[in-house]
Write a protein that holds these residues in place. Structure first.
Motif, PDB file in Angstrom:
ATOM      1  N   CYS A  10       8.922   7.882  -1.339  1.00 45.10           N
ATOM      2  CA  CYS A  10       9.300   8.805  -0.273  1.00 45.10           C
ATOM      3  C   CYS A  10       8.363   8.713   0.916  1.00 45.10           C
ATOM      4  O   CYS A  10       7.256   8.186   0.801  1.00 45.10           O
ATOM      5  CB  CYS A  10       9.341  10.237  -0.793  1.00 45.10           C
ATOM      6  SG  CYS A  10       7.740  10.859  -1.357  1.00 45.10           S
ATOM      7  N   THR A  11       8.823   9.260   2.024  1.00 45.01           N
ATOM      8  CA  THR A  11       7.975   9.399   3.194  1.00 45.01           C
ATOM      9  C   THR A  11       7.059  10.597   2.989  1.00 45.01           C
ATOM     10  O   THR A  11       7.287  11.433   2.110  1.00 45.01           O
ATOM     11  CB  THR A  11       8.817   9.598   4.464  1.00 45.01           C
ATOM     12  OG1 THR A  11       9.634  10.768   4.292  1.00 45.01           O
ATOM     13  CG2 THR A  11       9.701   8.387   4.736  1.00 45.01           C
ATOM     14  N   ASP A  12       6.038  10.704   3.801  1.00 49.57           N
ATOM     15  CA  ASP A  12       5.064  11.789   3.641  1.00 49.57           C
ATOM     16  C   ASP A  12       5.663  13.165   3.877  1.00 49.57           C
ATOM     17  O   ASP A  12       5.114  14.173   3.448  1.00 49.57           O
ATOM     18  CB  ASP A  12       3.855  11.572   4.546  1.00 49.57           C
ATOM     19  CG  ASP A  12       4.191  11.632   6.031  1.00 49.57           C
ATOM     20  OD1 ASP A  12       5.359  11.417   6.401  1.00 49.57           O
ATOM     21  OD2 ASP A  12       3.271  11.891   6.821  1.00 49.57           O
ATOM     22  N   GLY A  13       6.813  13.239   4.522  1.00 47.81           N
ATOM     23  CA  GLY A  13       7.453  14.521   4.774  1.00 47.81           C
ATOM     24  C   GLY A  13       7.921  15.228   3.516  1.00 47.81           C
ATOM     25  O   GLY A  13       8.071  16.450   3.510  1.00 47.81           O
ATOM     26  N   VAL A  14       8.122  14.484   2.439  1.00 45.22           N
ATOM     27  CA  VAL A  14       8.579  15.111   1.190  1.00 45.22           C
ATOM     28  C   VAL A  14       7.448  15.904   0.530  1.00 45.22           C
ATOM     29  O   VAL A  14       7.570  17.115   0.360  1.00 45.22           O
ATOM     30  CB  VAL A  14       9.220  14.079   0.234  1.00 45.22           C
ATOM     31  CG1 VAL A  14       9.549  14.711  -1.096  1.00 45.22           C
ATOM     32  CG2 VAL A  14      10.471  13.482   0.867  1.00 45.22           C
ATOM     33  N   PRO A  15       6.324  15.282   0.170  1.00 46.49           N
ATOM     34  CA  PRO A  15       5.278  16.073  -0.494  1.00 46.49           C
ATOM     35  C   PRO A  15       4.583  17.069   0.437  1.00 46.49           C
ATOM     36  O   PRO A  15       3.941  18.000  -0.025  1.00 46.49           O
ATOM     37  CB  PRO A  15       4.299  15.020  -1.019  1.00 46.49           C
ATOM     38  CG  PRO A  15       4.535  13.818  -0.176  1.00 46.49           C
ATOM     39  CD  PRO A  15       5.990  13.862   0.196  1.00 46.49           C
ATOM     40  N   ASP A  27       9.318  17.853   9.040  1.00 42.98           N
ATOM     41  CA  ASP A  27       8.944  16.437   9.075  1.00 42.98           C
ATOM     42  C   ASP A  27      10.108  15.634   8.501  1.00 42.98           C
ATOM     43  O   ASP A  27      10.916  16.154   7.731  1.00 42.98           O
ATOM     44  CB  ASP A  27       7.680  16.204   8.249  1.00 42.98           C
ATOM     45  CG  ASP A  27       7.013  14.868   8.535  1.00 42.98           C
ATOM     46  OD1 ASP A  27       7.574  14.058   9.302  1.00 42.98           O
ATOM     47  OD2 ASP A  27       5.931  14.624   7.987  1.00 42.98           O
ATOM     48  N   ASN A  28      10.176  14.373   8.882  1.00 47.66           N
ATOM     49  CA  ASN A  28      11.203  13.506   8.306  1.00 47.66           C
ATOM     50  C   ASN A  28      11.001  13.423   6.800  1.00 47.66           C
ATOM     51  O   ASN A  28       9.873  13.336   6.320  1.00 47.66           O
ATOM     52  CB  ASN A  28      11.124  12.099   8.893  1.00 47.66           C
ATOM     53  CG  ASN A  28      11.489  12.070  10.357  1.00 47.66           C
ATOM     54  OD1 ASN A  28      12.219  12.925  10.835  1.00 47.66           O
ATOM     55  ND2 ASN A  28      10.968  11.101  11.073  1.00 47.66           N
ATOM     56  N   ALA A  29      12.094  13.454   6.058  1.00 46.26           N
ATOM     57  CA  ALA A  29      12.030  13.381   4.606  1.00 46.26           C
ATOM     58  C   ALA A  29      13.028  12.344   4.118  1.00 46.26           C
ATOM     59  O   ALA A  29      14.237  12.542   4.208  1.00 46.26           O
ATOM     60  CB  ALA A  29      12.329  14.747   3.993  1.00 46.26           C
ATOM     61  N   THR A  30      12.506  11.249   3.623  1.00 42.96           N
ATOM     62  CA  THR A  30      13.324  10.179   3.058  1.00 42.96           C
ATOM     63  C   THR A  30      12.856   9.970   1.627  1.00 42.96           C
ATOM     64  O   THR A  30      11.659   9.935   1.359  1.00 42.96           O
ATOM     65  CB  THR A  30      13.151   8.884   3.870  1.00 42.96           C
ATOM     66  OG1 THR A  30      13.484   9.137   5.236  1.00 42.96           O
ATOM     67  CG2 THR A  30      14.038   7.778   3.320  1.00 42.96           C
ATOM     68  N   LEU A  31      13.817   9.828   0.723  1.00 37.48           N
ATOM     69  CA  LEU A  31      13.479   9.754  -0.701  1.00 37.48           C
ATOM     70  C   LEU A  31      14.438   8.835  -1.441  1.00 37.48           C
ATOM     71  O   LEU A  31      15.645   8.874  -1.220  1.00 37.48           O
ATOM     72  CB  LEU A  31      13.561  11.170  -1.302  1.00 37.48           C
ATOM     73  CG  LEU A  31      13.435  11.331  -2.808  1.00 37.48           C
ATOM     74  CD1 LEU A  31      12.039  10.970  -3.276  1.00 37.48           C
ATOM     75  CD2 LEU A  31      13.783  12.758  -3.206  1.00 37.48           C
ATOM     76  N   ALA A  32      13.875   8.009  -2.326  1.00 38.99           N
ATOM     77  CA  ALA A  32      14.668   7.205  -3.259  1.00 38.99           C
ATOM     78  C   ALA A  32      14.108   7.477  -4.654  1.00 38.99           C
ATOM     79  O   ALA A  32      12.887   7.524  -4.845  1.00 38.99           O
ATOM     80  CB  ALA A  32      14.560   5.722  -2.929  1.00 38.99           C
ATOM     81  N   VAL A  33      14.997   7.678  -5.618  1.00 38.28           N
ATOM     82  CA  VAL A  33      14.592   7.940  -7.003  1.00 38.28           C
ATOM     83  C   VAL A  33      15.219   6.889  -7.913  1.00 38.28           C
ATOM     84  O   VAL A  33      16.421   6.610  -7.808  1.00 38.28           O
ATOM     85  CB  VAL A  33      15.004   9.365  -7.439  1.00 38.28           C
ATOM     86  CG1 VAL A  33      14.695   9.583  -8.919  1.00 38.28           C
ATOM     87  CG2 VAL A  33      14.298  10.422  -6.589  1.00 38.28           C
TER      88      VAL A  33
END
Length: 68
Positions: A15-20, A56-62
């Motif tokens: 993920c991008t830093d916007g997630v955590p 913040d931008n939030a991009t995530l792959a699981v």
């Protein structure tokens, strides 16, 4: 270089830093449970980001490793 030997049941999140920055690590660990389908985990975590204000931008792959 990172070298991993994935095992069945492992769950990886990229993920991008916007997630955590918007979702506590405890919540991430809860949602990234191996029993949760990866697409459901993404939906839940990104919903948490929006609920936190989406500052913040939030991009995530699981990715979940299943048995062969």
């Amino acid at each position: 270089m990172l070298s991993l030997a994935p095992q069945p049941g492992d769950v990886f999140a990229v993920c991008t830093d916007g997630v955590p920055e918007q979702v506590p690590y405890q919540r991430l660990a809860q949602v990234l449970d191996p029993r949760t389908r990866p697409e459901r985990a993404v939906e839940a975590i990104l919903a948490d980001c929006r609920a936190a204000g989406g500052h913040d931008n939030a991009t995530l792959a699981v990715l979940r490793v299943d048995a062969a």
